[in-house]
Design a protein around this motif. Structure first.
Motif, PDB file in Angstrom:
ATOM      1  N   ASP A  28      -5.742   0.839  -2.396  1.00 50.30           N
ATOM      2  CA  ASP A  28      -4.484   0.547  -1.707  1.00 50.30           C
ATOM      3  C   ASP A  28      -3.448   1.642  -1.905  1.00 50.30           C
ATOM      4  O   ASP A  28      -2.497   1.758  -1.125  1.00 50.30           O
ATOM      5  N   ASN A  29      -3.624   2.424  -2.953  1.00 50.81           N
ATOM      6  CA  ASN A  29      -2.667   3.496  -3.229  1.00 50.81           C
ATOM      7  C   ASN A  29      -3.219   4.874  -2.885  1.00 50.81           C
ATOM      8  O   ASN A  29      -2.740   5.894  -3.386  1.00 50.81           O
ATOM      9  N   GLY A  30      -4.227   4.889  -2.003  1.00 52.04           N
ATOM     10  CA  GLY A  30      -4.661   6.144  -1.403  1.00 52.04           C
ATOM     11  C   GLY A  30      -5.824   6.838  -2.070  1.00 52.04           C
ATOM     12  O   GLY A  30      -6.287   7.865  -1.580  1.00 52.04           O
ATOM     13  N   ALA A  31      -6.312   6.319  -3.200  1.00 51.96           N
ATOM     14  CA  ALA A  31      -7.401   6.989  -3.913  1.00 51.96           C
ATOM     15  C   ALA A  31      -8.745   6.380  -3.538  1.00 51.96           C
ATOM     16  O   ALA A  31      -8.819   5.357  -2.871  1.00 51.96           O
ATOM     17  N   LYS A  32      -9.801   7.025  -3.992  1.00 51.55           N
ATOM     18  CA  LYS A  32     -11.148   6.532  -3.783  1.00 51.55           C
ATOM     19  C   LYS A  32     -11.718   6.048  -5.109  1.00 51.55           C
ATOM     20  O   LYS A  32     -11.373   6.558  -6.169  1.00 51.55           O
ATOM     21  N   VAL A  33     -12.611   5.062  -5.024  1.00 54.37           N
ATOM     22  CA  VAL A  33     -13.296   4.563  -6.211  1.00 54.37           C
ATOM     23  C   VAL A  33     -14.700   5.141  -6.216  1.00 54.37           C
ATOM     24  O   VAL A  33     -15.491   4.887  -5.313  1.00 54.37           O
ATOM     25  N   GLY A  34     -14.993   5.958  -7.221  1.00 52.91           N
ATOM     26  CA  GLY A  34     -16.318   6.549  -7.340  1.00 52.91           C
ATOM     27  C   GLY A  34     -17.268   5.610  -8.060  1.00 52.91           C
ATOM     28  O   GLY A  34     -16.857   4.824  -8.913  1.00 52.91           O
ATOM     29  N   SER A  35     -18.546   5.702  -7.733  1.00 55.95           N
ATOM     30  CA  SER A  35     -19.535   4.843  -8.377  1.00 55.95           C
ATOM     31  C   SER A  35     -20.033   5.433  -9.688  1.00 55.95           C
ATOM     32  O   SER A  35     -20.477   4.709 -10.576  1.00 55.95           O
ATOM     33  N   SER A  36     -19.950   6.736  -9.814  1.00 58.78           N
ATOM     34  CA  SER A  36     -20.403   7.386 -11.042  1.00 58.78           C
ATOM     35  C   SER A  36     -19.494   8.570 -11.349  1.00 58.78           C
ATOM     36  O   SER A  36     -18.820   9.106 -10.470  1.00 58.78           O
ATOM     37  N   ILE A  37     -19.487   8.955 -12.605  1.00 60.95           N
ATOM     38  CA  ILE A  37     -18.613  10.032 -13.054  1.00 60.95           C
ATOM     39  C   ILE A  37     -19.239  11.378 -12.726  1.00 60.95           C
ATOM     40  O   ILE A  37     -20.427  11.611 -12.973  1.00 60.95           O
ATOM     41  N   SER A  38     -18.427  12.262 -12.157  1.00 62.73           N
ATOM     42  CA  SER A  38     -18.870  13.623 -11.874  1.00 62.73           C
ATOM     43  C   SER A  38     -17.696  14.565 -12.114  1.00 62.73           C
ATOM     44  O   SER A  38     -16.600  14.134 -12.482  1.00 62.73           O
ATOM     45  N   ALA A  39     -17.930  15.843 -11.903  1.00 60.22           N
ATOM     46  CA  ALA A  39     -16.866  16.830 -12.104  1.00 60.22           C
ATOM     47  C   ALA A  39     -15.708  16.602 -11.137  1.00 60.22           C
ATOM     48  O   ALA A  39     -14.588  17.072 -11.378  1.00 60.22           O
ATOM     49  N   ALA A  46       0.826  -1.204   0.000  1.00 55.04           N
ATOM     50  CA  ALA A  46       0.000   0.000   0.000  1.00 55.04           C
ATOM     51  C   ALA A  46       0.861   1.256   0.000  1.00 55.04           C
ATOM     52  O   ALA A  46       1.905   1.316   0.650  1.00 55.04           O
ATOM     53  N   THR A  47       0.412   2.264  -0.774  1.00 57.02           N
ATOM     54  CA  THR A  47       1.122   3.548  -0.848  1.00 57.02           C
ATOM     55  C   THR A  47       0.106   4.679  -0.782  1.00 57.02           C
ATOM     56  O   THR A  47      -1.104   4.462  -0.751  1.00 57.02           O
ATOM     57  N   ASP A  48       0.607   5.899  -0.800  1.00 58.41           N
ATOM     58  CA  ASP A  48      -0.279   7.067  -0.861  1.00 58.41           C
ATOM     59  C   ASP A  48      -0.045   7.857  -2.148  1.00 58.41           C
ATOM     60  O   ASP A  48      -0.293   9.062  -2.220  1.00 58.41           O
ATOM     61  N   LYS A  49       0.419   7.166  -3.197  1.00 58.49           N
ATOM     62  CA  LYS A  49       0.746   7.842  -4.456  1.00 58.49           C
ATOM     63  C   LYS A  49      -0.467   8.507  -5.098  1.00 58.49           C
ATOM     64  O   LYS A  49      -0.325   9.487  -5.827  1.00 58.49           O
ATOM     65  N   LEU A  50      -1.640   7.967  -4.859  1.00 61.76           N
ATOM     66  CA  LEU A  50      -2.840   8.516  -5.484  1.00 61.76           C
ATOM     67  C   LEU A  50      -3.725   9.233  -4.480  1.00 61.76           C
ATOM     68  O   LEU A  50      -4.924   9.424  -4.708  1.00 61.76           O
ATOM     69  N   GLN A  51      -3.133   9.644  -3.369  1.00 59.01           N
ATOM     70  CA  GLN A  51      -3.882  10.277  -2.282  1.00 59.01           C
ATOM     71  C   GLN A  51      -4.744  11.432  -2.790  1.00 59.01           C
ATOM     72  O   GLN A  51      -4.272  12.299  -3.532  1.00 59.01           O
ATOM     73  N   GLY A  52      -6.021  11.417  -2.435  1.00 56.91           N
ATOM     74  CA  GLY A  52      -6.916  12.513  -2.783  1.00 56.91           C
ATOM     75  C   GLY A  52      -7.566  12.393  -4.147  1.00 56.91           C
ATOM     76  O   GLY A  52      -8.452  13.187  -4.477  1.00 56.91           O
ATOM     77  N   LYS A  53      -7.162  11.414  -4.950  1.00 53.32           N
ATOM     78  CA  LYS A  53      -7.722  11.264  -6.288  1.00 53.32           C
ATOM     79  C   LYS A  53      -8.985  10.390  -6.250  1.00 53.32           C
ATOM     80  O   LYS A  53      -9.140   9.539  -5.384  1.00 53.32           O
ATOM     81  N   ILE A  54      -9.862  10.611  -7.224  1.00 52.02           N
ATOM     82  CA  ILE A  54     -11.078   9.805  -7.357  1.00 52.02           C
ATOM     83  C   ILE A  54     -11.070   9.137  -8.728  1.00 52.02           C
ATOM     84  O   ILE A  54     -10.919   9.806  -9.754  1.00 52.02           O
TER      85      ILE A  54
END
Length: 665
Positions: free
Chosen positions: A617-628, A588-596
């Motif tokens: 695992d790399n710090g990002a979130k998985v969104g269920s739908s596309i938004s701005a 696990a890393t934080d390379k994608l921290q704050g990204k969706i």
């Protein structure tokens, strides 16, 4: 032979094999042999980049990302065609033609009208330079990178060709490829495409040409425009196009008068149903270019060409009876049982009547003479009743009030189209359907057990719900019809192995109404185990992402039922997984921290779940739908069309799984 010559020979050989396979439909080597040669060429090109050629067969795999498609003017305007719907209208068209040209004998080129996406491709010195959509006829979008991935489009021509010309045609999606794409979409929980034409058109605007390369698109070419062309008629142009390597359909025919045109129309009005792709009519063109020049154009269309549109084929037959089918969820579907009749190349005996409202709207009655049509040439439907032939003793159809399988009184909720049987736990088709759902690939994925076998097991009293599967023995199964020792053993082993299936798939397999694959994953991730979920209140459930009031109520109703709770306890005792098993992730890393990120499609290197896990695992979130707020869309094969459209509209980067791997390296 030096490296450069070796590369060139391989390119020419592979181009010829492409032509043999995709244009002539007469392959001379196996797919495996072709792939080996392509890999050999790719290796040589990678090792010798100085010999790069944009027309190399290796460039067909795509990979170019186009964020915004450039608008390009057509050097020669792309006109639309006037339509006709009867032979009388064609006779009137010929009279208009002869009014300009005089009463002289005319020849016509007859071609099938293909239902696809129009394209204009420019070749310079025998090399594909640009491909542009029709657009408004004056200008269109440059989709060159995507068109180059279509195997039937030559990147380099052979023979003697003009130094520059445009060739027009249709990008189509054959029925077999369309059905395969839809099946793949259904399996990943995405909505299927509506029809081949729109899917082909949408494919041209995909931002990643590598995704286009995975789609089984074809290109049928039928008209060449340019200056100083080495032929003087439409039919001659088609023959020459074939000699240069284009897929110009051989169904085209030269007619020496209008009677010949009518013969062509009559033939294909019947035989079009045997074609592997959609066609909705015939295009008739005055053959001579000299005559075409004389006739010219109206503001929108050439005067020298017209489209004859086929009528949707209809037949009349007798409605013998109406039966009612019960689905897994209890929904009732009325079915018209017809006197067998041939329609669009197939024998039709049944047609859907949809629901009670449709029956009332048509006032359809047993014994009626009905008109049947194939919607989109695929699904039979009753479009009208011939009331002039109605029997004197005919009575209006009374929709059933009780379930045809278990006789339970049917229910129809306000706002719902269908009646349904509420006997969820006692109605045989619902029980069988629920077990069939449980064993399906996206659920418990039980090998050695299919839908027909489930019916066999139920009818022989061996299973009444999915928990009963785990009590089955080889000795019980062997006496059943078509069951041998090996198949019985495989069935029992497959059921036992299903205890390894993760919790989110188990939750989907339970068949909770309105809880599909995606919702099951949301609930599993949020509650972590079945006990926590079973105790959740309505207020708690609707706070979960994508869980609305209808789903929440259904979940509560499911766990309120004593039989369901008993089945779950039994499944637990067999070892079925009812909680998320945590795994320690040392990477696990934080390379994608704050990204969706939003994920869509089918992937080669990851399962969808593994890809989402890698994102988190790399710090990002998985969104269920596309938004701005979405930063990236990771797209695999057959990306959902709605997501593609929204991502493009919001200018959100669409990346491949390979691009994603580079982000986390």
């Amino acid at each position: 032979m030096n490296i450069q010559n070796t590369i060139q020979v391989l390119r020419e050989e592979l181009n010829q094999h492409n032509y043999n396979y995709y244009v002539l439909d007469t392959p001379t080597i196996s797919d495996y042999e072709f792939d080996l040669k392509l890999k050999e060429l790719q290796t040589l090109e990678d090792q010798n980049p100085e010999y790069f050629d944009e027309s190399s067969p290796t460039q067909r795999v795509g990979g170019t990302i186009t964020k915004n498609f450039q608008t390009v003017p057509h050097e020669y305007r792309m006109y639309s065609l006037d339509n006709s719907y009867s032979k009388e209208e064609l006779i009137e068209w010929e009279k208009r033609v002869q009014k300009v040209l005089g009463d002289m004998p005319l020849e016509y080129t007859c071609e099938l009208k293909y239902d696809g996406a129009s394209i204009s491709i420019t070749y310079e010195n025998g090399v594909l330079k640009r491909a542009v959509t029709r657009g408004d006829g004056f200008q269109g979008d440059d989709v060159t990178s995507n068109i180059k991935t279509i195997k039937s489009v030559p990147l380099k021509l052979k023979g003697n060709f003009p130094s520059k010309f445009d060739i027009r045609g249709e990008i189509i999606l054959p029925f077999a490829g369309f059905e395969k794409m839809n099946q793949d979409l259904i399996e990943i929980g995405e909505a299927p495409y509506s029809n081949p034409r729109n899917t082909a058109s949408g494919s041209l605007k995909l931002q990643d040409s590598a995704e286009v390369a995975k789609r089984p698109l074809d290109c049928l070419l039928y008209f060449i425009v340019g200056s100083n062309l080495p032929f003087t008629s439409q039919f001659e142009g088609l023959e020459m196009a074939r000699s240069w390597g284009f897929k110009a359909p051989k169904e085209a025919k030269l007619a020496h008068n209008l009677d010949g045109v009518f013969e062509f129309i009559d033939y294909w009005d019947v035989h079009r149903h045997n074609l592997p792709y959609e066609t909705d009519g015939v295009v008739v063109k005055v053959n001579s270019f000299y005559h075409q020049d004389e006739l010219g154009f109206t503001a929108k269309s050439p005067r020298w060409a017209i489209a004859y549109k086929f009528k949707s084929e209809q037949v009349s037959t007798i409605l013998n009876s109406i039966s009612y089918q019960v689905g897994r969820t209890g929904a009732i579907t009325p079915v018209a049982n017809l006197e067998a009749v041939q329609l669009a190349g197939t024998i039709v005996k049944r047609a859907s009547l949809h629901n009670a409202d449709q029956i009332e709207k048509l006032d359809i009655r047993v014994g009626d003479t009905v008109f049947v049509e194939k919607g989109g040439e695929i699904i039979p439907k009753i479009i009208a009743v011939d009331v002039t032939k109605r029997l004197e003793n005919s009575e209006p159809t009374q929709y059933i009030t009780n379930c045809p399988e278990c006789q339970t009184l049917l229910i129809r909720n306000e706002g719902e189209a269908n009646h349904y049987c509420p006997n969820f736990y006692g109605c045989p088709p619902q029980i069988i359907g629920r077990i069939q759902h449980y064993i399906s690939r996206k659920a418990m994925d039980i090998e050695g057990l299919g839908g027909e076998t489930v019916t066999l097991l139920f009818n022989n009293g061996l299973v009444h719900n999915y928990a009963d599967l785990y009590d089955l023995t080889v000795e019980q199964i062997l006496p059943l019809e078509r069951m041998a020792q090996k198949s019985a053993e495989n069935l029992v082993t497959g059921v036992r192995n299903s205890i390894k299936i993760p919790f989110e798939s188990v939750l989907f397999a339970l068949g909770i109404r309105f809880v599909g694959e995606t919702v099951a994953k949301k609930l599993a991730k949020h509650y972590r185990n079945i006990d926590a979920l079973s105790k959740a209140s309505l207020a708690d459930l609707i706070l979960v992402d994508e869980i609305g009031d209808r789903i929440a109520k259904s979940v509560i109703e499911f766990f309120d039922n004593e039989e369901n709770r008993r089945s779950i306890e039994r499944l637990k005792s067999y070892g079925v997984q009812f909680e998320i098993i945590e795994k320690v992730n040392l990477d696990a890393t934080d390379k994608l921290q704050g990204k969706i990120f939003v994920v869509s499609g089918v992937f080669e290197k990851f399962s969808r779940d593994d890809l989402k896990k890698a994102i988190e695992d790399n710090g990002a979130k998985v969104g269920s739908s596309i938004s701005a707020k979405t930063d990236y869309v990771v797209a695999g094969d057959n990306m959902g069309p709605a997501k593609l459209e929204k991502a493009s509209k919001l200018n959100i980067p669409i990346i491949s799984e390979t691009d994603f791997m580079k982000l986390i390296e």
